[in-house]
Design an enzyme around this catalytic site. Structure first.
Site, PDB file in Angstrom:
ATOM      1  N   LYS A   1       0.844  -1.194   0.000  1.00  0.00           N
ATOM      2  CA  LYS A   1       0.000   0.000   0.000  1.00  0.00           C
ATOM      3  C   LYS A   1       0.877   1.241   0.000  1.00  0.00           C
ATOM      4  O   LYS A   1       0.622   2.198  -0.717  1.00  0.00           O
ATOM      5  CB  LYS A   1      -0.871  -0.038   1.257  1.00  0.00           C
ATOM      6  CG  LYS A   1      -2.146   0.725   1.170  1.00  0.00           C
ATOM      7  CD  LYS A   1      -2.989   0.389   2.378  1.00  0.00           C
ATOM      8  CE  LYS A   1      -4.339   1.012   2.291  1.00  0.00           C
ATOM      9  NZ  LYS A   1      -5.172   0.616   3.441  1.00  0.00           N
TER      10      LYS A   1
ATOM     11  N   LYS B   1      -8.396 -14.954   5.028  1.00  0.00           N
ATOM     12  CA  LYS B   1      -9.614 -15.693   5.424  1.00  0.00           C
ATOM     13  C   LYS B   1     -10.863 -14.842   5.313  1.00  0.00           C
ATOM     14  O   LYS B   1     -11.941 -15.346   4.978  1.00  0.00           O
ATOM     15  CB  LYS B   1      -9.455 -16.236   6.847  1.00  0.00           C
ATOM     16  CG  LYS B   1      -9.133 -15.173   7.867  1.00  0.00           C
ATOM     17  CD  LYS B   1      -8.077 -15.633   8.838  1.00  0.00           C
ATOM     18  CE  LYS B   1      -7.594 -14.468   9.667  1.00  0.00           C
ATOM     19  NZ  LYS B   1      -6.538 -14.798  10.581  1.00  0.00           N
TER      20      LYS B   1
ATOM     21  N   GLY C   1       2.389 -10.072  20.630  1.00  0.00           N
ATOM     22  CA  GLY C   1       2.230 -10.091  19.170  1.00  0.00           C
ATOM     23  C   GLY C   1       1.244 -11.138  18.692  1.00  0.00           C
ATOM     24  O   GLY C   1       1.199 -11.476  17.515  1.00  0.00           O
TER      25      GLY C   1
ATOM     26  N   LYS D   1     -13.243 -18.996   9.452  1.00  0.00           N
ATOM     27  CA  LYS D   1     -12.464 -20.205   9.143  1.00  0.00           C
ATOM     28  C   LYS D   1     -13.385 -21.424   9.073  1.00  0.00           C
ATOM     29  O   LYS D   1     -13.190 -22.310   8.243  1.00  0.00           O
ATOM     30  CB  LYS D   1     -11.386 -20.400  10.204  1.00  0.00           C
ATOM     31  CG  LYS D   1     -10.321 -19.300  10.156  1.00  0.00           C
ATOM     32  CD  LYS D   1      -9.483 -19.324  11.420  1.00  0.00           C
ATOM     33  CE  LYS D   1      -8.428 -18.239  11.412  1.00  0.00           C
ATOM     34  NZ  LYS D   1      -7.808 -18.060  12.738  1.00  0.00           N
TER      35      LYS D   1
END
Ligand SMILES: NC(=O)c1ccc[n+]([C@@H]2O[C@H](COP(=O)([O-])OP(=O)(O)OC[C@H]3O[C@@H](n4cnc5c(N)ncnc54)[C@H](OP(=O)(O)O)[C@@H]3O)[C@@H](O)[C@H]2O)c1
Length: 330
Positions: free
Chosen positions: A45, A104, A186, A204
């Protein structure tokens, strides 16, 4: 040596993971498949962002640089959200490229259309990384379906939720504190809403539904509950009765052959295969007519687990001899 030219859309955690693995395993891939894999184009981007140095690939912020490059055989997609990912991949298929995605959010909704389009254009779609990151659930279910029938799939499909529930139970942490811990480690997104409200696990599950049952239930019919309403006392009380809360996504066919699905926290006892799954791991139980029950456990996210699932898709496509590589001399 024949060469496969690849583009990577998105160069965050997952896209960078794909690039790193392709570089680190270049010689092994060459030896095992007879192909070199060269990443020639990387779509981002913000081109001005500081990034790891790459060799042989050009960064671009214009998808046309990828789509108009006739050399490209395969497109890895690791950007976020339904659009523009769906349009980019549809266009890549139209150009005759194989596609491999980790997205997903996009694939739960548009996967069936992409697969149909790809079949029509005689190209392949890899989507192992969309569900449970590094756990090879897509390949496993695909293989099982060759001679068996899936009856039910149940799983812990969101590692962040599982990490939070584990922290709350083991340390008596509040939901907020456990979430903060997940973010500091994280494991959680900057915006963790979809992780903790069940939406991520639901997506999912819908991908698995299409694969295992050839259809999805009506999305509005599926109750989706997250873990954000649970308190540490709920988990501690359950522990006293030797029970644990797990955030479980569950899909099965009822006796009338109608698909039923639920996503939410459930209390399970120590004889259940999901009882011992702690931390950020994902775990999926596949129940079939002939095999019985099979449980897969492993890391559901992260740069290397997810990147390696995408590279595994690539190797699978190469081994099926579906690529028509450009011959180069080196
Ligand atoms: N992280 C995981 O462990 C994991 C596991 C399984 C699946 N996934 C899925 O994999 C995908 C990528 O996840 P991630 O964690 O790698 O995300 P991320 O770190 O946020 O990286 C996203 C990348 O996509 C680029 N991007 C975003 N919008 C774009 C656009 N419109 N056009 C071009 N590039 C765009 C960004 O460009 P800039 O760098 O310029 O901002 C960035 O490089 C997501 O769909 C996610 O759900 C992630």
């Amino acid at each position: 040596m024949p060469s496969i030219k690849a583009a990577i859309l998105g160069f965050g955690t997952v896209g960078e993971g794909v690039y790193r693995i392709l570089q680190e395993k270049r010689e092994e891939i060459k030896k095992s498949t007879g192909f070199t894999v060269d990443v020639v184009s990387i779509l981002v981007k913000d081109k001005a962002k500081n990034r790891m140095p790459v060799t042989g690939a050009k960064f671009t912020d214009d998808i046309q640089d990828v789509l108009n490059n006739p050399e490209i055989d395969i497109v890895f997609e690791a950007i976020v959200g339904e659009e523009p990912a769906y349009t980019y991949l549809s266009d890549a298929i139209e150009k005759g490229c194989h596609i491999i995605t980790a997205n997903k959010m996009m694939f739960a909704k548009h996967g069936p259309a992409l697969l149909k389009h790809a079949e029509f254009r005689n190209v392949k779609v890899g989507f192992e990384a969309t569900t449970a990151g590094g756990v090879p659930i897509i390949r496993t279910v695909t293989n099982l379906l060759a001679g068996d029938r899936v009856k039910r799939i149940q799983g812990i499909l969101n590692g962040t939720s599982n990490f939070i529930l584990t922290k709350m139970r083991e340390e008596g942490s509040s939901f907020e504190l456990a979430l903060k811990d997940a973010q500091q480690n994280g494991y959680a997104e900057a915006d963790p809403t979809d992780d903790v409200n069940g939406t991520d696990a639901f997506r999912k599950l819908m991908i698995l539904s299409s694969l295992a049952f050839g259809q999805q239930p009506d999305w509005e019919d599926v109750p989706v509950v997250g873990i954000d309403h649970l308190e540490s006392n709920d988990l501690l009380d359950a522990s006293k009765d030797d029970l644990r809360y797990r955030h479980v996504a569950d899909i099965w066919k009822d006796e009338k052959g109608k698909l039923q699905a639920t996503v939410g926290p459930v209390l399970i006892g120590d004889s259940h295969p999901l009882f011992g799954i702690d931390g950020v791991d994902n775990a999926i139980i596949v129940n079939t007519e002939y095999l019985g029950s099979l449980t897969l456990i492993g890391p559901g996210a992260g740069m290397y687990p997810t990147g390696s699932a995408m590279v595994a898709d690539l190797l699978h496509i190469i081994r099926q001899h579906e690529l028509k590589p450009v011959m180069v001399t080196n």
